[in-house]
Design an enzyme around this catalytic site. Structure first.
Site, PDB file in Angstrom:
ATOM      1  N   SER A  42     -13.434  -2.713  -0.421  1.00  5.31           N
ATOM      2  CA  SER A  42     -12.638  -2.736   0.807  1.00  5.31           C
ATOM      3  C   SER A  42     -11.709  -3.943   0.886  1.00  5.31           C
ATOM      4  O   SER A  42     -12.138  -5.087   0.690  1.00  5.31           O
ATOM      5  CB  SER A  42     -13.608  -2.765   2.000  1.00  5.31           C
ATOM      6  OG  SER A  42     -12.986  -3.301   3.136  1.00  5.31           O
ATOM      7  N   GLY A  43     -10.459  -3.682   1.227  1.00  8.30           N
ATOM      8  CA  GLY A  43      -9.503  -4.773   1.410  1.00  8.30           C
ATOM      9  C   GLY A  43      -9.890  -5.661   2.576  1.00  8.30           C
ATOM     10  O   GLY A  43      -9.805  -6.894   2.495  1.00  8.30           O
ATOM     11  N   LEU A  44     -10.324  -5.028   3.646  1.00  6.31           N
ATOM     12  CA  LEU A  44     -10.759  -5.803   4.820  1.00  6.31           C
ATOM     13  C   LEU A  44     -11.929  -6.713   4.455  1.00  6.31           C
ATOM     14  O   LEU A  44     -11.925  -7.914   4.750  1.00  6.31           O
ATOM     15  CB  LEU A  44     -11.169  -4.849   5.956  1.00  6.31           C
ATOM     16  CG  LEU A  44     -11.863  -5.512   7.149  1.00  6.31           C
ATOM     17  CD1 LEU A  44     -10.936  -6.483   7.856  1.00  6.31           C
ATOM     18  CD2 LEU A  44     -12.382  -4.460   8.132  1.00  6.31           C
ATOM     19  N   ASP A  54      -6.613  -9.559   6.586  1.00  7.66           N
ATOM     20  CA  ASP A  54      -6.322  -8.321   5.856  1.00  7.66           C
ATOM     21  C   ASP A  54      -4.820  -8.051   5.899  1.00  7.66           C
ATOM     22  O   ASP A  54      -4.369  -7.007   6.351  1.00  7.66           O
ATOM     23  CB  ASP A  54      -7.123  -7.173   6.500  1.00  7.66           C
ATOM     24  CG  ASP A  54      -7.125  -5.904   5.647  1.00  7.66           C
ATOM     25  OD1 ASP A  54      -6.702  -5.964   4.484  1.00  7.66           O
ATOM     26  OD2 ASP A  54      -7.544  -4.854   6.175  1.00  7.66           O
ATOM     27  N   ASP A  81      -9.540  -0.437  -2.753  1.00  2.96           N
ATOM     28  CA  ASP A  81      -8.574  -0.341  -1.666  1.00  2.96           C
ATOM     29  C   ASP A  81      -7.370  -1.181  -2.087  1.00  2.96           C
ATOM     30  O   ASP A  81      -7.369  -2.401  -1.944  1.00  2.96           O
ATOM     31  CB  ASP A  81      -9.237  -0.899  -0.392  1.00  2.96           C
ATOM     32  CG  ASP A  81      -8.286  -0.962   0.775  1.00  2.96           C
ATOM     33  OD1 ASP A  81      -7.130  -0.516   0.640  1.00  2.96           O
ATOM     34  OD2 ASP A  81      -8.711  -1.457   1.838  1.00  2.96           O
ATOM     35  N   ASP A  83      -4.406  -1.351  -0.920  1.00  4.59           N
ATOM     36  CA  ASP A  83      -3.399  -1.561   0.129  1.00  4.59           C
ATOM     37  C   ASP A  83      -2.119  -0.783  -0.207  1.00  4.59           C
ATOM     38  O   ASP A  83      -2.201   0.397  -0.468  1.00  4.59           O
ATOM     39  CB  ASP A  83      -3.148  -3.062   0.327  1.00  4.59           C
ATOM     40  CG  ASP A  83      -4.388  -3.761   0.910  1.00  4.59           C
ATOM     41  OD1 ASP A  83      -5.217  -3.068   1.522  1.00  4.59           O
ATOM     42  OD2 ASP A  83      -4.520  -4.981   0.754  1.00  4.59           O
ATOM     43  N   GLU A 110      -1.894   3.010   0.340  1.00  2.81           N
ATOM     44  CA  GLU A 110      -1.538   3.535   1.657  1.00  2.81           C
ATOM     45  C   GLU A 110      -0.037   3.458   1.878  1.00  2.81           C
ATOM     46  O   GLU A 110       0.632   2.559   1.348  1.00  2.81           O
ATOM     47  CB  GLU A 110      -2.306   2.795   2.755  1.00  2.81           C
ATOM     48  CG  GLU A 110      -2.028   1.315   2.853  1.00  2.81           C
ATOM     49  CD  GLU A 110      -3.106   0.563   3.642  1.00  2.81           C
ATOM     50  OE1 GLU A 110      -4.282   0.580   3.224  1.00  2.81           O
ATOM     51  OE2 GLU A 110      -2.760  -0.059   4.662  1.00  2.81           O
ATOM     52  N   LYS A 116       0.803  -5.506   4.257  1.00  6.23           N
ATOM     53  CA  LYS A 116       0.242  -4.579   5.249  1.00  6.23           C
ATOM     54  C   LYS A 116      -0.581  -5.316   6.308  1.00  6.23           C
ATOM     55  O   LYS A 116      -0.873  -6.511   6.177  1.00  6.23           O
ATOM     56  CB  LYS A 116      -0.601  -3.501   4.560  1.00  6.23           C
ATOM     57  CG  LYS A 116      -1.723  -3.923   3.629  1.00  6.23           C
ATOM     58  CD  LYS A 116      -2.904  -4.649   4.243  1.00  6.23           C
ATOM     59  CE  LYS A 116      -3.721  -3.850   5.215  1.00  6.23           C
ATOM     60  NZ  LYS A 116      -4.640  -2.900   4.601  1.00  6.23           N
ATOM     61  N   ASN A 118      -4.172  -4.454   8.805  1.00  4.57           N
ATOM     62  CA  ASN A 118      -5.292  -3.516   8.941  1.00  4.57           C
ATOM     63  C   ASN A 118      -4.937  -2.421   9.943  1.00  4.57           C
ATOM     64  O   ASN A 118      -4.316  -2.672  10.973  1.00  4.57           O
ATOM     65  CB  ASN A 118      -6.552  -4.268   9.388  1.00  4.57           C
ATOM     66  CG  ASN A 118      -7.766  -3.358   9.416  1.00  4.57           C
ATOM     67  OD1 ASN A 118      -8.037  -2.717  10.428  1.00  4.57           O
ATOM     68  ND2 ASN A 118      -8.460  -3.269   8.304  1.00  4.57           N
ATOM     69  N   SER A 119      -5.377  -1.203   9.642  1.00  5.84           N
ATOM     70  CA  SER A 119      -4.990  -0.036  10.451  1.00  5.84           C
ATOM     71  C   SER A 119      -5.495  -0.100  11.894  1.00  5.84           C
ATOM     72  O   SER A 119      -4.964   0.591  12.761  1.00  5.84           O
ATOM     73  CB  SER A 119      -5.526   1.232   9.794  1.00  5.84           C
ATOM     74  OG  SER A 119      -5.007   1.353   8.514  1.00  5.84           O
ATOM     75  N   ARG A 151      -3.212   7.437   0.687  1.00  3.45           N
ATOM     76  CA  ARG A 151      -3.693   7.332   2.060  1.00  3.45           C
ATOM     77  C   ARG A 151      -2.541   7.530   3.042  1.00  3.45           C
ATOM     78  O   ARG A 151      -1.538   6.828   2.982  1.00  3.45           O
ATOM     79  CB  ARG A 151      -4.330   5.958   2.229  1.00  3.45           C
ATOM     80  CG  ARG A 151      -4.600   5.526   3.638  1.00  3.45           C
ATOM     81  CD  ARG A 151      -5.549   4.353   3.579  1.00  3.45           C
ATOM     82  NE  ARG A 151      -5.534   3.543   4.764  1.00  3.45           N
ATOM     83  CZ  ARG A 151      -6.322   2.493   4.943  1.00  3.45           C
ATOM     84  NH1 ARG A 151      -7.164   2.120   4.007  1.00  3.45           N
ATOM     85  NH2 ARG A 151      -6.254   1.795   6.054  1.00  3.45           N
ATOM     86  N   HIS A 182      -6.339   8.983   7.511  1.00  2.32           N
ATOM     87  CA  HIS A 182      -6.989   7.949   8.331  1.00  2.32           C
ATOM     88  C   HIS A 182      -6.720   8.196   9.812  1.00  2.32           C
ATOM     89  O   HIS A 182      -5.658   8.705  10.182  1.00  2.32           O
ATOM     90  CB  HIS A 182      -6.491   6.557   7.917  1.00  2.32           C
ATOM     91  CG  HIS A 182      -7.472   5.469   8.213  1.00  2.32           C
ATOM     92  ND1 HIS A 182      -8.763   5.695   8.596  1.00  2.32           N
ATOM     93  CD2 HIS A 182      -7.340   4.109   8.172  1.00  2.32           C
ATOM     94  CE1 HIS A 182      -9.392   4.546   8.782  1.00  2.32           C
ATOM     95  NE2 HIS A 182      -8.550   3.568   8.532  1.00  2.32           N
TER      96      HIS A 182
HETATM   97  C1  SPV Z   1     -10.655  -1.227   4.348  1.00  5.87           C
HETATM   98  O1  SPV Z   1     -11.896  -1.106   4.258  1.00  5.87           O
HETATM   99  O2  SPV Z   1     -10.057  -2.264   4.102  1.00  5.87           O
HETATM  100  C2  SPV Z   1      -9.858  -0.089   4.791  1.00  5.87           C
HETATM  101  C3  SPV Z   1     -10.399   0.835   5.731  1.00  5.87           C
HETATM  102  O3  SPV Z   1      -8.714  -0.011   4.417  1.00  5.87           O
HETATM  103  S1  SPV Z   1      -9.831   0.375   7.279  1.00  5.87           S
HETATM  104  O4  SPV Z   1     -10.300  -0.956   7.573  1.00  5.87           O
HETATM  105  O5  SPV Z   1     -10.409   1.400   8.123  1.00  5.87           O
HETATM  106  O6  SPV Z   1      -8.398   0.445   7.344  1.00  5.87           O
HETATM  107 MG    MG Z   2      -7.965  -1.749   3.734  1.00  6.98          MG
END
Ligand code: SPV
Ligand code: MG
Length: 287
Positions: A42-44, A54, A81, A83, A110, A116, A118-119, A151, A182
């Protein structure tokens, strides 16, 4: 079996599959040991564990270094991930090349703009990538072996179902292996509406962080291929570390935490200390 093949099998199986977040080699080992078939890098979680946001504050080679430890420590496939792919098509295809060298199985990109966000942070203000440009990036990243998941962030940015479908179809035609759709809603309405129209064109991946109360059985009924539990090892460890640090700080003693934390023997087991002890018997003749 090659890790890319394993990941391809997970994504294309006709059963609902699940992969779990890891953000370093230790959490990756734990995910494998409990029985998961794959890892979401996971990027986060990786950025948070490195102490940054993130927002692509960690460079892609810094992320790659984390991934290398994770991959060395495990035998199940890792889906990174990725990004936005850290730039344009050229940056993204170089990322793929370096990931392949480290036996990372696949990458998810994505359709947003580098750097980027975070979503789940001000989604409506996030610009989406130009569709043609993003399709070029997918094509440049696609190799016969490497898995590319695309994504779609149309729901996150508030653009709706038609835009989501248009983008997913364009990415399919560009050669992606799967679509990650997402949503930041707390129910699965957007996901359901997408699945109804999408049918079986390509496997669909979801990240139910915000709609966590929807039963997994429902995802099965909808025909989802892969569920990503995206950040829960990070969040569990933050809670555990905060509570432990607070307790020791206020007690000025270890007496109240020792019964609740992992024994040192378990740490050594996770590090495979035993293997080194055996190797020393063979290679360190003076022992
Ligand atoms: C991540 O885990 O970094 C994701 C999922 O991209 S989210 O945080 O839901 O965007
Ligand atoms: Mg991410």
């Amino acid at each position: 079996m090659k890790k890319t093949t394993q990941l391809r099998n997970i994504i294309s199986s006709n059963k609902l599959e699940k992969i779990m977040e890891s953000h370093n080699a230790l959490s990756a080992k734990i995910v494998e040991k409990v029985g998961f078939k794959g890892i979401w890098a996971s990027g986060l979680s990786i950025s948070a564990s490195l102490g940054v946001r993130d927002n692509n504050e960690a460079s892609w080679t810094q992320v790659l270094d984390v991934l290398e430890f994770m991959s060395d420590a495990t035998s199940i496939p890792i889906l990174l991930d990725g990004d936005t792919g850290y730039g344009n098509f050229n940056n993204a295809r170089r990322l793929v090349k370096k990931l392949e060298q480290r036996q990372i199985a696949g990458v998810c990109i994505e359709d947003k703009i580098f750097p980027k966000t975070n979503s789940f942070i001000r989604g409506e203000t996030q610009p989406l990538a130009d569709i043609d440009e993003f399709c070029g990036k997918i094509k440049a990243m696609k190799d016969s072996q490497f898995v590319v998941v695309s994504r779609v962030e149309a729901f996150i940015a508030g653009w709706g179902l038609n835009e989501a479908l248009k983008r997913a179809e364009a990415y399919r035609q560009a050669g992606t292996d799967a679509i990650l759709i997402h949503s930041k809603r707390t129910d699965s309405l957007e996901i359901e509406s997408f699945m109804k129209e999408w049918g079986n064109r390509l496997p669909v991946v979801i990240v139910p962080t915000k709609y966590y109360s929807v039963p997994t059985e429902r995802f099965r009924e909808m025909g989802i291929s892969l569920v990503i539990w995206a950040n829960h090892n990070l969040r569990a460890s933050i809670r555990a570390m905060e509570e432990t640090s607070r307790q020791i700080y206020s007690d000025e003693s270890l007496i109240n935490v020792e019964p609740y934390i992992t024994p040192l023997e378990h740490v050594f087991r996770l590090q495979d200390e035993e293997e080194l002890a055996k190797a020393e018997q063979i290679y360190l003749k003076s022992h």
